[in-house]
Scaffold this active site. Structure first.
Site, PDB file in Angstrom:
ATOM      1  N   GLU A  25      59.472  73.554  34.300  1.00 55.92           N
ATOM      2  CA  GLU A  25      59.526  72.462  33.338  1.00 55.92           C
ATOM      3  C   GLU A  25      59.010  72.756  31.834  1.00 55.92           C
ATOM      4  O   GLU A  25      58.230  73.761  31.947  1.00 55.92           O
ATOM      5  CB  GLU A  25      59.056  71.384  33.712  1.00 55.92           C
ATOM      6  CG  GLU A  25      57.419  71.246  33.949  1.00 55.92           C
ATOM      7  CD  GLU A  25      56.607  70.032  33.761  1.00 55.92           C
ATOM      8  OE1 GLU A  25      56.778  69.732  32.609  1.00 55.92           O
ATOM      9  OE2 GLU A  25      55.858  69.553  34.644  1.00 55.92           O
ATOM     10  N   LYS A 159      49.503  63.639  39.529  1.00 57.27           N
ATOM     11  CA  LYS A 159      48.257  63.778  38.995  1.00 57.27           C
ATOM     12  C   LYS A 159      47.135  62.769  39.386  1.00 57.27           C
ATOM     13  O   LYS A 159      47.532  61.711  39.273  1.00 57.27           O
ATOM     14  CB  LYS A 159      48.826  63.933  37.287  1.00 57.27           C
ATOM     15  CG  LYS A 159      49.255  65.173  36.818  1.00 57.27           C
ATOM     16  CD  LYS A 159      49.391  65.184  35.354  1.00 57.27           C
ATOM     17  CE  LYS A 159      50.294  64.338  35.079  1.00 57.27           C
ATOM     18  NZ  LYS A 159      51.937  64.809  35.159  1.00 57.27           N
TER      19      LYS A 159
HETATM   20  N1  PSU Z   1      51.825  68.704  35.381  1.00 55.13           N
HETATM   21  C1  PSU Z   1      50.878  69.423  34.637  1.00 55.13           C
HETATM   22  N2  PSU Z   1      50.885  68.921  33.390  1.00 55.13           N
HETATM   23  C2  PSU Z   1      51.871  67.991  32.714  1.00 55.13           C
HETATM   24  C3  PSU Z   1      52.754  67.526  33.728  1.00 55.13           C
HETATM   25  C4  PSU Z   1      52.790  68.085  34.965  1.00 55.13           C
HETATM   26  O1  PSU Z   1      49.860  70.206  35.163  1.00 55.13           O
HETATM   27  O2  PSU Z   1      51.579  67.623  31.501  1.00 55.13           O
HETATM   28  C5  PSU Z   1      53.993  66.381  32.891  1.00 55.13           C
HETATM   29  C6  PSU Z   1      54.946  66.476  33.914  1.00 55.13           C
HETATM   30  O3  PSU Z   1      56.299  66.745  32.957  1.00 55.13           O
HETATM   31  C7  PSU Z   1      55.476  65.070  34.204  1.00 55.13           C
HETATM   32  C8  PSU Z   1      54.534  64.400  33.367  1.00 55.13           C
HETATM   33  O4  PSU Z   1      56.737  64.691  34.535  1.00 55.13           O
HETATM   34  O5  PSU Z   1      53.351  65.084  33.048  1.00 55.13           O
HETATM   35  C9  PSU Z   1      54.461  63.037  33.552  1.00 55.13           C
HETATM   36  O6  PSU Z   1      54.291  62.115  32.413  1.00 55.13           O
HETATM   37  P1  PSU Z   1      54.532  60.441  32.415  1.00 55.13           P
HETATM   38  O7  PSU Z   1      53.511  60.166  33.296  1.00 55.13           O
HETATM   39  O8  PSU Z   1      54.683  59.980  31.031  1.00 55.13           O
HETATM   40  O9  PSU Z   1      55.713  60.240  33.125  1.00 55.13           O
END
Ligand code: PSU
Ligand code: MN
Length: 303
Positions: A25, A159
């Site tokens: 990604e 996360k």
């Molecule tokens: N994994 C990481 N760092 C990130 C992400 C994933 O180590 O920044 C990103 C991914 O793209 C995931 C996003 O989809 O964080 C989640 O964002 P949100 O909570 O706004 O959906």
């Protein structure tokens, strides 16, 4: 109708030959890590996939073109762009970014959608999105995507800045199996393990591949999460991580940060508060997950 995708020739050839391909990604490049760590990490993830004898395909939108397998120069230029100039692309964003010729970085949800369109079965990232702490209605579109798109994601769980028990409930509702790679419990992203149970412990890439194959045979329309604990030598002490996450979550609320901006804000604030230790763990787990995804892709190719 042909798919509106630009696929790098190397990736296209691999897909046509049935050779192993791992998608990566781009939101973690533009919104997850600072420059130049973001470029170094993105290139190291590609190298880790290649070390496992698979072909990496980093996905992003370049001036409206959904590109599967952007080059090192594109990684570098996206990594240097101010985050505000690159659209963070989840499901709702893809049509807007393509129609209006924007630059876009795909999230887990966005990457799953594009991977499926391209015929790529799995991808690697750090931690998926989930239910935010204290904001149980702020549920990442990543979770609903897992319910509707048959792509396997190798990550260190969700996360840990999120509410992990509620995130597991949402994954269950969406019918998403969580396979613990050499773990019986959900990893806590930066810090080893939580005490939350997962669906099945697996010991090898071959076991993951067998389950992916069985899901395909069943015509499953859901994604699969392979949860890999952060490498022990880089993991962050759970109490230190929790204290920093609690502080960063309070700071986000005090500054009225919301929506798409919460995750990037909290990640960078936790990194500041831990003097870079959380970022070191994040980088290590990203590279490790890329390697394991490469191994699973290779095993999948054997079946
Ligand atoms: N994994 C990481 N760092 C990130 C992400 C994933 O180590 O920044 C990103 C991914 O793209 C995931 C996003 O989809 O964080 C989640 O964002 P949100 O909570 O706004 O959906
Ligand atoms: Mn969110």
């Amino acid at each position: 109708m042909t798919l509106p995708l630009t696929i790098r020739p190397e990736v296209k050839a691999a897909l046509e030959d049935g050779a192993p391909v791992v998608a990566l990604e781009s939101t973690l490049i533009t919104h997850g890590l600072p420059h130049p760590t973001n470029v170094e990490t993105a290139l190291a993830m590609e190298a880790a996939v290649r070390d496992a004898s698979a072909i990496p395909a980093t996905i992003a939108i370049l001036k409206g073109a959904i590109t599967v397998g952007i080059g090192a120069e594109d990684i570098e230029s996206l990594a240097r762009m101010p985050a505000a100039q690159v659209r963070k692309c989840s499901r709702r964003d893809l049509a807007i970014a393509t129609a209006l010729g924007q630059y876009g970085a795909t999230t887990v949800a966005g990457t799953m959608i594009v991977a499926k369109m391209a015929g790529i079965k799995l991808f690697a990232t750090g931690g998926i999105g989930g239910v935010h702490r204290g904001q149980p209605h702020d549920v990442s579109a990543d979770l609903t995507e897992f319910g509707r798109t048959p792509v396997t994601v190798v990550s260190s769980g969700a996360k840990s800045i999120l509410d992990l028990p509620l995130t597991l409930e949402a994954l269950e509702t969406n019918g998403v199996p969580i396979l613990g790679y050499r773990t019986d419990v959900l990893p806590a992203f930066y810090s080893g393990r939580t005490n939350l149970p997962i669906d099945q412990r697996i010991e090898s890439a071959a076991e993951a591949a067998a389950i992916i194959r069985a899901a395909q045979a069943l015509g499953a329309q859901n994604g699969i999460l392979v949860a890999v604990p952060a490498p022990a030598e880089h993991e962050l002490d759970l109490e230190i991580a929790e204290a920093a996450i609690a502080q960063a979550t309070r700071d986000a609320a005090a500054s009225a940060i919301g929506g798409k901006d919460i995750t990037p804000y909290v990640l960078s604030r936790v990194s500041e508060l831990t003097k870079g230790a959380s970022m070191a763990a994040n980088i290590a787990l990203l590279i490790n997950n890329a390697r394991i995804a490469g191994e699973i892709a290779r095993e999948l190719g054997r079946l």
